[in-house]
Design a protein around this motif. Structure first.
Motif, PDB file in Angstrom:
ATOM      1  N   GLU A   5       1.136  -0.886  -0.055  1.00 55.58           N
ATOM      2  CA  GLU A   5      -0.421  -0.033  -0.213  1.00 55.58           C
ATOM      3  C   GLU A   5       0.999   1.628   0.402  1.00 55.58           C
ATOM      4  N   TYR A  26     -19.117  -8.960  -0.879  1.00 54.10           N
ATOM      5  CA  TYR A  26     -19.967  -7.749  -1.523  1.00 54.10           C
ATOM      6  C   TYR A  26     -20.594  -6.825  -0.261  1.00 54.10           C
ATOM      7  N   PRO A  28     -17.969  -4.487  -1.730  1.00 54.57           N
ATOM      8  CA  PRO A  28     -16.111  -4.550  -1.623  1.00 54.57           C
ATOM      9  C   PRO A  28     -15.416  -4.421  -0.186  1.00 54.57           C
ATOM     10  N   LYS A  29     -14.366  -4.852  -0.631  1.00 52.74           N
ATOM     11  CA  LYS A  29     -13.469  -5.074   1.170  1.00 52.74           C
ATOM     12  C   LYS A  29     -12.225  -4.530   0.500  1.00 52.74           C
ATOM     13  N   PRO A  30     -11.466  -3.671   1.506  1.00 50.71           N
ATOM     14  CA  PRO A  30     -10.975  -3.021   1.608  1.00 50.71           C
ATOM     15  C   PRO A  30      -9.564  -4.123   1.201  1.00 50.71           C
ATOM     16  N   ARG A  35      -7.957   0.101  -2.545  1.00 46.71           N
ATOM     17  CA  ARG A  35      -8.626  -0.233  -3.435  1.00 46.71           C
ATOM     18  C   ARG A  35      -9.403  -0.900  -2.521  1.00 46.71           C
ATOM     19  N   LYS A  36     -10.906  -0.919  -2.943  1.00 49.07           N
ATOM     20  CA  LYS A  36     -11.987  -1.883  -2.260  1.00 49.07           C
ATOM     21  C   LYS A  36     -12.569  -2.788  -3.005  1.00 49.07           C
ATOM     22  N   LYS A  37     -12.760  -4.483  -3.225  1.00 45.22           N
ATOM     23  CA  LYS A  37     -12.444  -5.294  -4.515  1.00 45.22           C
ATOM     24  C   LYS A  37     -13.354  -6.242  -4.010  1.00 45.22           C
ATOM     25  N   GLY A  38     -14.003  -7.023  -4.022  1.00 46.05           N
ATOM     26  CA  GLY A  38     -15.136  -7.355  -4.784  1.00 46.05           C
ATOM     27  C   GLY A  38     -15.709  -8.390  -5.418  1.00 46.05           C
ATOM     28  N   ASP A  65      -8.069   6.780   2.247  1.00 42.41           N
ATOM     29  CA  ASP A  65      -7.529   5.062   2.267  1.00 42.41           C
ATOM     30  C   ASP A  65      -8.111   4.596   1.310  1.00 42.41           C
ATOM     31  N   THR A  66      -9.316   4.837   0.231  1.00 42.71           N
ATOM     32  CA  THR A  66      -9.622   4.149  -1.426  1.00 42.71           C
ATOM     33  C   THR A  66     -10.177   5.180  -2.131  1.00 42.71           C
ATOM     34  N   PHE A  69     -12.407   1.049  -6.468  1.00 46.12           N
ATOM     35  CA  PHE A  69     -13.169   0.291  -6.472  1.00 46.12           C
ATOM     36  C   PHE A  69     -13.251  -0.723  -7.481  1.00 46.12           C
TER      37      PHE A  69
END
Ligand SMILES: CC(C)(COP(=O)(O)OP(=O)(O)OC[C@H]1O[C@@H](n2cnc3c(N)ncnc32)[C@H](O)[C@@H]1OP(=O)(O)O)[C@@H](O)C(=O)NCCC(=O)NCCS
Length: 345
Positions: A5, A26, A28-30, A35-38, A65-66, A69
Motif C-alpha cells: 500500500e 460484497y 467490496p472490502k479494502p 482499493r476496495k475489491k469484491g 484510504d480508497t 473500487f
C-alpha cells in the motif's frame, strides 16, 4: 497481483493480503493499493439489475484510504445483450472488462464475468497512454506470429516443491525476483507457502531466473437460489530476471502452467496482464488466451482496461512517480479450451 500500500505518509506499508484472485465478498472490502475489491455473490439475470448494480457502484464513496473500487459480477449473456440504451450507457461508464464463461463445462456456460470499477480523479490514466496501450493490445492480439524456437539447453524448468518453498536460498531468490511487484520477504514467503498455488520456476544451475504462478480461488455463486461451485486459477506474478528477458523463458513457464492446470478441476484460467508489457500480452496471445477487449466488442462495448489497478515496476529505469500504477488487461481461457490446449501440446 497486489503489492504494498502507498501509505498516506508517502511510504510503503505492507499490505496484508497477498492474494490476487480476490474474495467473493460484497460490498467490496479494502485490499492493497488503496482499493476496495469484491465479487458479487449471485448471478445477475436482468438488465435492469445490472444497471442498478452499476449505479450502486457509482454511489460507493471514496475516502482517504480508497481511491479505486473494483468488483466482478457473474451476468447472464442474455442480460448483457438486452440492455436498453439508458441501461447500457449507465453500465458502460463503469465496465472495464468481460470474461466469457462459454466452455467452462459447468453451471455458468451462458454467463460472463463482468469487471466494473471506478477511480478517484487523482488515480486516472491519461488518454494518450490509454490509446497507446489499446493500440499495442490490438496489434498483439491480431498478429499471427509463427511459433518461435528458443534454446532452453542452459535452463531447467520445474514445479517449486514444498521443500523449495521453505528453503531460505529459494526464498532469497524469489524476494529478489518479486521486487517488481513490491513484495517484502514476509509477503514472498506467504505467496510461496499458499498450499493451493502452483509455481513453476526456471533455473540456470541453482539460480532462479524466472517464475510464474497459478493462484487458485474456489467459491459458490448462487443462481436461482442454488449455490454452484466455481473454480478459477489466476496466472500471476510473472517475472523474469532482467538479464534473461526475451529468451522465451516465461513463455515456456506459462505453457507448463497450463498443462499442470489441465489436471485440476478449474472452470477458468485467466490473467490480468500489464498493458505496458508487450511480452506478457504476446505470451498470453500465443498461448491461445482470449482478450477481454474482444469480449467487450462482442457485447458492443468499447475497449477498456482495469484502470490504474496495481503498480508493476518496469525495472531500475522505471522513473514514474511511485503513486502511478498500471492498467491491466484480463485475458482468459475456459475449461474446454484448456483441455484442448493440453491435448495438443
Ligand atoms: C513479462 C515478463 C515476465 C516476460 O518474461 P520473458 O521471459 O522475457 O518473456 P519471453 O521471452 O518468454 O517472451 C514472451 C513473449 O513475448 C515476446 N516478447 C518478448 N519481449 C518482447 C517485446 N519487447 N516486445 C514484443 N514481444 C516481446 C516473445 O517473443 C514471446 O512471444 P512468444 O510467446 O510468441 O514466443 C518479463 O518481461 C518481466 O519480468 N517483466 C516485468 C514484470 C511484469 O511486467 N510482469 C507481468 C505482470 S502481468
Amino acid at each position: 497481483m497486489a503489492l504494498r500500500e502507498q501509505g498516506r505518509a508517502g511510504f510503503d506499508t505492507p499490505s496484508t493480503p497477498t492474494s490476487s484472485t480476490g474474495e467473493r465478498v460484497y460490498p467490496p472490502k479494502p485490499v492493497s493499493e488503496m482499493r476496495k475489491k469484491g465479487i458479487y455473490p449471485s448471478v445477475v439475470s436482468l438488465p435492469r439489475d445490472l444497471s442498478n448494480l452499476a449505479s450502486e457502484l457509482g454511489a460507493f464513496p471514496f475516502d482517504a484510504d480508497t481511491s479505486r473500487f473494483t468488483v466482478r459480477y457473474f451476468v447472464e449473456n442474455g442480460a448483457l445483450n438486452s440492455l436498453s440504451p439508458e441501461e447500457r450507457s449507465n453500465v458502460e461508464q463503469y465496465i472495464e472488462g468481460i470474461v466469457k464463461l462459454e466452455g467452462d463445462g459447468e453451471a455458468f456456460q451462458d454467463c460472463s464475468v463482468i469487471y466494473m470499477g471506478k477511480n478517484s480523479q487523482s488515480r486516472r490514466t491519461t488518454s494518450e497512454l490509454f490509446k497507446t496501450e489499446i493500440a499495442t493490445e490490438l496489434r498483439v492480439f491480431s498478429s499471427k506470429s509463427p511459433e518461435k524456437k528458443y534454446d532452453y539447453s542452459d535452463f531447467t524448468f520445474r514445479e517449486i516443491s514444498s521443500h523449495d518453498k521453505v528453503d531460505p536460498k529459494i526464498i532469497d531468490q524469489y524476494e529478489e525476483l518479486y521486487k517488481a511487484f513490491g513484495w517484502n520477504r514476509d509477503q514472498v514467503t506467504q505467496i510461496l507457502q499458499n498450499p493451493t498455488s502452483i509455481l513453476i520456476g526456471a533455473f540456470e544451475g541453482d539460480r532462479l531466473v524466472s517464475s510464474g504462478m497459478a493462484e487458485r480461488a474456489e467459491f459458490d455463486i448462487e443462481r436461482n437460489g442454488v449455490p454452484h461451485k466455481f473454480v478459477m486459477y489466476e496466472i500471476t506474478e510473472a517475472a523474469t530476471n532482467i538479464d534473461y528477458r526475451g529468451r522465451g523463458i516465461y513463455s515456456k513457464i506459462a505453457r507448463n502452467l497450463l498443462k499442470a492446470l489441465a489436471n485440476t478441476d478449474t472452470d477458468l484460467v485467466y490473467g490480468e496482464c500489464n498493458a505496458q508489457s508487450p511480452a506478457v500480452l504476446q505470451a498470453s496471445h500465443s498461448l491461445g488466451r482470449t482478450s477481454s477487449i474482444q469480449a467487450l466488442a462482442e457485447f458492443g462495448f468499447p475497449p477498456k482496461l482495469l484502470e490504474q489497478h496495481v503498480r508493476i515496476a518496469a525495472g531500475p529505469n522505471d522513473l514514474r512517480p511511485i503513486t502511478e500504477k498500471n492498467d491491466l488487461l484480463p485475458t482468459y481461457m475456459t475449461r474446454n479450451k484448456l483441455l484442448q490446449y493440453a491435448n495438443e501440446n
